[in-house]
Design a protein around this motif. Structure first.
Motif, mmCIF file in Angstrom:
data_model
loop_
_atom_site.group_PDB
_atom_site.id
_atom_site.type_symbol
_atom_site.label_atom_id
_atom_site.label_comp_id
_atom_site.label_asym_id
_atom_site.label_seq_id
_atom_site.Cartn_x
_atom_site.Cartn_y
_atom_site.Cartn_z
ATOM 1 N N LEU A 46 0.829 -1.209 0.000
ATOM 2 C CA LEU A 46 0.000 0.000 0.000
ATOM 3 C C LEU A 46 0.866 1.262 0.000
ATOM 4 C CD1 LEU A 46 -2.822 -1.098 2.465
ATOM 5 C CD2 LEU A 46 -3.065 -0.677 -0.005
ATOM 6 N N ALA A 47 2.004 1.219 0.700
ATOM 7 C CA ALA A 47 2.921 2.366 0.701
ATOM 8 C C ALA A 47 3.505 2.588 -0.693
ATOM 9 C CB ALA A 47 4.038 2.149 1.724
ATOM 10 N N VAL A 48 3.833 1.515 -1.402
ATOM 11 C CA VAL A 48 4.358 1.639 -2.767
ATOM 12 C C VAL A 48 3.301 2.283 -3.667
ATOM 13 C CG1 VAL A 48 5.112 0.331 -4.813
ATOM 14 C CG2 VAL A 48 6.029 -0.238 -2.550
ATOM 15 N N ALA A 54 1.463 9.643 -5.298
ATOM 16 C CA ALA A 54 2.006 10.953 -4.902
ATOM 17 C C ALA A 54 2.961 11.494 -5.960
ATOM 18 C CB ALA A 54 2.717 10.843 -3.549
ATOM 19 N N ILE A 55 3.807 10.639 -6.514
ATOM 20 C CA ILE A 55 4.728 11.070 -7.578
ATOM 21 C C ILE A 55 3.937 11.571 -8.778
ATOM 22 C CG2 ILE A 55 6.400 10.239 -9.300
ATOM 23 C CD1 ILE A 55 7.556 8.439 -7.047
ATOM 24 N N TYR A 56 2.928 10.805 -9.180
ATOM 25 C CA TYR A 56 2.108 11.238 -10.315
ATOM 26 C C TYR A 56 1.449 12.588 -10.026
ATOM 27 C CZ TYR A 56 -1.495 12.109 -13.577
ATOM 28 O OH TYR A 56 -2.264 12.764 -14.495
ATOM 29 N N ALA A 60 2.151 15.889 -12.132
ATOM 30 C CA ALA A 60 1.086 16.367 -13.015
ATOM 31 C C ALA A 60 0.565 17.733 -12.597
ATOM 32 C CB ALA A 60 -0.064 15.363 -13.052
ATOM 33 N N PHE A 61 0.278 17.900 -11.296
ATOM 34 C CA PHE A 61 -0.359 19.143 -10.862
ATOM 35 C C PHE A 61 0.648 20.250 -10.566
ATOM 36 C CE2 PHE A 61 -3.764 16.147 -10.468
ATOM 37 C CZ PHE A 61 -4.862 16.874 -10.897
ATOM 38 N N TRP A 62 1.686 19.955 -9.804
ATOM 39 C CA TRP A 62 2.663 21.003 -9.508
ATOM 40 C C TRP A 62 3.550 21.240 -10.730
ATOM 41 C CZ3 TRP A 62 7.979 21.448 -9.418
ATOM 42 C CH2 TRP A 62 8.458 22.655 -8.889
ATOM 43 N N GLY A 63 4.108 20.175 -11.298
ATOM 44 C CA GLY A 63 5.037 20.326 -12.415
ATOM 45 C C GLY A 63 4.385 20.822 -13.695
ATOM 46 N N PHE A 96 7.074 6.783 -13.997
ATOM 47 C CA PHE A 96 7.609 6.020 -12.878
ATOM 48 C C PHE A 96 6.567 5.926 -11.762
ATOM 49 C CE2 PHE A 96 10.173 5.727 -8.946
ATOM 50 C CZ PHE A 96 10.815 4.524 -9.213
ATOM 51 N N GLY A 97 5.885 7.033 -11.468
ATOM 52 C CA GLY A 97 4.835 7.022 -10.452
ATOM 53 C C GLY A 97 3.690 6.098 -10.811
ATOM 54 N N VAL A 98 3.260 6.140 -12.061
ATOM 55 C CA VAL A 98 2.182 5.260 -12.518
ATOM 56 C C VAL A 98 2.629 3.795 -12.409
ATOM 57 C CG1 VAL A 98 0.813 4.568 -14.529
ATOM 58 C CG2 VAL A 98 1.080 6.994 -13.982
ATOM 59 N N ALA A 99 3.872 3.511 -12.805
ATOM 60 C CA ALA A 99 4.384 2.145 -12.714
ATOM 61 C C ALA A 99 4.437 1.669 -11.262
ATOM 62 C CB ALA A 99 5.769 2.050 -13.359
ATOM 63 N N LEU A 100 4.838 2.547 -10.340
ATOM 64 C CA LEU A 100 4.840 2.162 -8.920
ATOM 65 C C LEU A 100 3.432 1.841 -8.429
ATOM 66 C CD1 LEU A 100 7.347 4.577 -7.125
ATOM 67 C CD2 LEU A 100 7.539 2.105 -7.385
ATOM 68 N N ALA A 101 2.463 2.638 -8.841
ATOM 69 C CA ALA A 101 1.078 2.379 -8.429
ATOM 70 C C ALA A 101 0.601 1.027 -8.955
ATOM 71 C CB ALA A 101 0.160 3.504 -8.904
ATOM 72 N N ILE A 102 0.950 0.706 -10.182
ATOM 73 C CA ILE A 102 0.563 -0.589 -10.756
ATOM 74 C C ILE A 102 1.352 -1.716 -10.088
ATOM 75 C CG2 ILE A 102 0.531 -2.001 -12.853
ATOM 76 C CD1 ILE A 102 0.174 0.684 -14.416
ATOM 77 N N GLY A 103 2.664 -1.526 -9.941
ATOM 78 C CA GLY A 103 3.498 -2.549 -9.318
ATOM 79 C C GLY A 103 3.087 -2.836 -7.883
ATOM 80 N N GLY A 104 2.713 -1.802 -7.158
ATOM 81 C CA GLY A 104 2.223 -2.001 -5.793
ATOM 82 C C GLY A 104 0.964 -2.853 -5.762
ATOM 83 N N GLN A 105 0.124 -2.678 -6.763
ATOM 84 C CA GLN A 105 -1.092 -3.499 -6.833
ATOM 85 C C GLN A 105 -0.753 -4.943 -7.195
ATOM 86 O OE1 GLN A 105 -4.645 -1.275 -8.605
ATOM 87 N NE2 GLN A 105 -2.875 0.002 -9.152
#
Length: 165
Positions: A46-48, A54-56, A60-63, A96-105
């Motif tokens: 769940l942390a991953v 959070a990275i995404y 997306a929003f700040w960057g 990378f953020g999207v991949a972490l979200a998928i990998g965590g799942q």
């Protein structure tokens, strides 16, 4: 709305439909036959996922929306080259953020199907970056983008001296 308002609104719409589908709906559908992990392993998975989200969101929003004045979508790109935040260390932190979200799942559900899907998503992102994003950014930003490419790696972060200033 201030000048960032439209970019934030468009980024929100893009996020719901594209990453929401890629990192949310599709893995959710693929997890059907998998059993979730429990205990400490569940919390780490769940942390991953949370770190990936959070990275995404940060990228997306700040960057893209606040700094770049655009969105992650190719149909409403940034007006300036985003080289701040996580982009100082790696050129493609959002993927990378999207991949972490998928990998965590994949980890959370012990799902080989989701893990294979993550590899396919990364391969697709890599090809998109090479054949569309990089040539487009080169045309749009010219020497500024070339200098950035020389300083910051595409996928592997660089920290410390040599990172984009």
């Amino acid at each position: 709305m201030n000048s960032a308002g439209p970019a934030i609104a468009k980024t929100l719409i893009f996020t719901v439909f594209v990453p929401g589908t890629v990192a949310g709906y599709v893995p959710w559908r693929l997890r059907r036959h998998a059993g979730p992990v429990t205990g400490a392993e569940e919390w780490v998975a769940l942390a991953v996922i949370a770190i990936g989200i959070a990275i995404y969101l940060y990228t997306a929003f700040w960057g893209f929306a606040l700094v770049g004045g655009g969105t992650p979508s190719p149909i409403a790109p940034t007006k300036i080259l985003v080289v701040k935040g996580l982009h100082r260390f790696v050129r493609n932190p959002m993927y990378f953020g999207v991949a972490l979200a998928i990998g965590g799942q994949a980890w959370l559900f012990h799902s080989l199907h989701i893990a294979i899907y993550m590899v396919c998503m990364l391969l697709t992102a890599h090809l998109f970056v090479i054949f569309y994003e990089e040539p487009t950014l080169q045309k749009q930003f010219g020497e500024e983008y070339e200098r950035y490419r020389r300083q910051v790696r595409r996928w592997l972060p660089r920290f410390g001296p040599g990172a984009w200033d």
